[in-house]
Write a protein that holds these residues in place. Structure first.
Motif, PDB file in Angstrom:
ATOM      1  N   ASP A 117      -6.737   6.064  -1.622  1.00 27.00           N
ATOM      2  CA  ASP A 117      -6.646   5.294  -2.868  1.00 27.00           C
ATOM      3  C   ASP A 117      -5.248   4.722  -3.040  1.00 27.00           C
ATOM      4  O   ASP A 117      -5.086   3.628  -3.577  1.00 27.00           O
ATOM      5  N   ARG A 118      -4.241   5.468  -2.602  1.00 19.28           N
ATOM      6  CA  ARG A 118      -2.862   4.958  -2.714  1.00 19.28           C
ATOM      7  C   ARG A 118      -2.697   3.670  -1.913  1.00 19.28           C
ATOM      8  O   ARG A 118      -2.164   2.670  -2.414  1.00 19.28           O
ATOM      9  N   GLU A 119      -3.142   3.678  -0.671  1.00 19.72           N
ATOM     10  CA  GLU A 119      -2.991   2.483   0.162  1.00 19.72           C
ATOM     11  C   GLU A 119      -3.843   1.331  -0.359  1.00 19.72           C
ATOM     12  O   GLU A 119      -3.446   0.163  -0.254  1.00 19.72           O
ATOM     13  N   ALA A 120      -4.998   1.647  -0.942  1.00 19.02           N
ATOM     14  CA  ALA A 120      -5.832   0.602  -1.534  1.00 19.02           C
ATOM     15  C   ALA A 120      -5.149  -0.002  -2.762  1.00 19.02           C
ATOM     16  O   ALA A 120      -5.145  -1.226  -2.951  1.00 19.02           O
ATOM     17  N   ILE A 121      -4.564   0.842  -3.598  1.00 20.66           N
ATOM     18  CA  ILE A 121      -3.855   0.362  -4.789  1.00 20.66           C
ATOM     19  C   ILE A 121      -2.675  -0.518  -4.379  1.00 20.66           C
ATOM     20  O   ILE A 121      -2.403  -1.562  -4.995  1.00 20.66           O
ATOM     21  N   ALA A 141      -2.114   6.894  -7.339  1.00 17.72           N
ATOM     22  CA  ALA A 141      -1.050   6.039  -6.794  1.00 17.72           C
ATOM     23  C   ALA A 141      -0.048   6.837  -5.971  1.00 17.72           C
ATOM     24  O   ALA A 141       0.574   6.296  -5.042  1.00 17.72           O
ATOM     25  N   SER A 142       0.130   8.095  -6.305  1.00 21.77           N
ATOM     26  CA  SER A 142       0.915   9.044  -5.513  1.00 21.77           C
ATOM     27  C   SER A 142       2.236   8.456  -5.015  1.00 21.77           C
ATOM     28  O   SER A 142       2.462   8.341  -3.807  1.00 21.77           O
ATOM     29  N   PRO A 143       3.128   8.099  -5.929  1.00 20.20           N
ATOM     30  CA  PRO A 143       4.371   7.441  -5.512  1.00 20.20           C
ATOM     31  C   PRO A 143       5.258   8.321  -4.624  1.00 20.20           C
ATOM     32  O   PRO A 143       5.182   9.556  -4.677  1.00 20.20           O
TER      33      PRO A 143
END
Length: 304
Positions: A139-143, A194-196
């Motif tokens: 999901d992070r890479e998609a966001i 988003a996992s920054p």
């Protein structure tokens, strides 16, 4: 697109406020259960292949769509940990309903986080016989693909500040997620997805291509030690995966972490040629997918 769908089945209430829909077939009384959890914004009968999969399974299996609190737009104020807890109640319900029957978990997209979380997170839960990850994308890479870099950074900083201020369960402004992701999202769930960086510590961040082997060992590796078999089905044409990601290498790393820990990997695990995120394709592509799932669940019915 609006349409009507007719699907015979049974609606099970596995808690006082949560239900699961079992697709039924005339004359069959299966004792084994394939419990399915969809991704963000998904719910009953929204996955294109649901009815095809339900009708293609061996007579000893039922395909059951599980409705969690996070279904449809509820994911914006939920969490993987909450999903795992609710999924455990559903597993317990069907194990009580069908003593001795097999229970296999299957997720699509973010539902894969639920399945891997169930197999690897700390805590006590009813044991299951296997898990299927269909489209376990980051999901992070998609966001990061969807949002301009400056917006992604700004929203991360906003959410981080809200959490510091004790407002992690407050909903971020609509422009952060509603028009793009389809739901209002709390600061906590945004940061989970988003996992920054630099540590990328979001609870949802289980499948990103830049995670080290140690991270995969802490999830896939733990799952491998717990006894449930696993099959990974990664779509070759998944539009939510950056073109820079080597899908074959990524899946191989996931599988290696699982197998090296002693896990039983399904023979059909790997890349699905020609498949999109939710396998909207019909014909050869979907037939390949259905066959892999059918063979995997049947192999577990026979035992090792």
């Amino acid at each position: 697109m609006s349409t009507s769908i007719k699907a015979p089945g049974i609606l099970h209430r596995y808690t006082s406020h949560l239900v699961a829909f079992e697709h039924t077939r005339d004359g069959l009384a299966p004792n084994n259960s394939l419990l399915f959890v969809g991704g963000l914004n998904e719910g009953f009968l929204t996955i294109p292949y649901a009815q095809d999969l339900a009708s293609s399974l061996a007579p000893s299996y039922s395909f059951i769509e599980v409705l969690l609190s996070s279904a449809f737009s509820g994911w914006g104020h939920s969490s993987i940990s909450q999903d795992v807890e609710e999924l455990g109640k559903c597993v317990e319900y069907f194990q009580s309903l069908r003593p001795g029957g097999k229970v296999i978990l299957m997720g699509n997209s973010t539902g894969c986080q639920d399945v891997l979380g169930y197999l690897s997170f700390k805590g006590s839960r009813p044991k299951v016989d296997g898990g299927i990850l269909q489209a376990p994308v980051s999901d992070r890479e998609a966001i990061e693909m969807i949002y301009p870099a400056e917006d992604y950074q700004r929203y991360n900083e906003m959410a981080q500040q809200w959490v510091k201020d004790g407002k992690g369960d407050h909903v971020l402004p609509n422009d952060v997620s509603l028009s793009i992701l389809g739901a209002r999202v709390t600061a906590n769930r945004w940061l989970s997805l988003a996992s920054p960086g630099p540590d990328h510590a979001g609870e949802d961040d289980l499948f990103s291509s830049d995670l080290g082997d140690g991270r995969f060992q802490s999830t896939f590796g733990v799952a491998g030690k717990r006894g449930a078999a696993l099959m990974i089905l990664y779509s070759a044409n998944d539009s939510f995966v950056p073109k820079t990601v080597d899908k074959h290498a990524l899946v191989a790393r996931m599988e290696r972490a699982f197998v090296d820990a002693g896990g039983q990997l399904g023979k059909g695990s790997g890349i699905l040629p020609g498949a999109s995120h939710t396998i909207r394709e019909v014909g050869e592509v979907r037939d390949d997918f259905l066959e892999r799932v059918r063979n995997f669940v049947q192999s577990l019915d026979k035992g090792p």
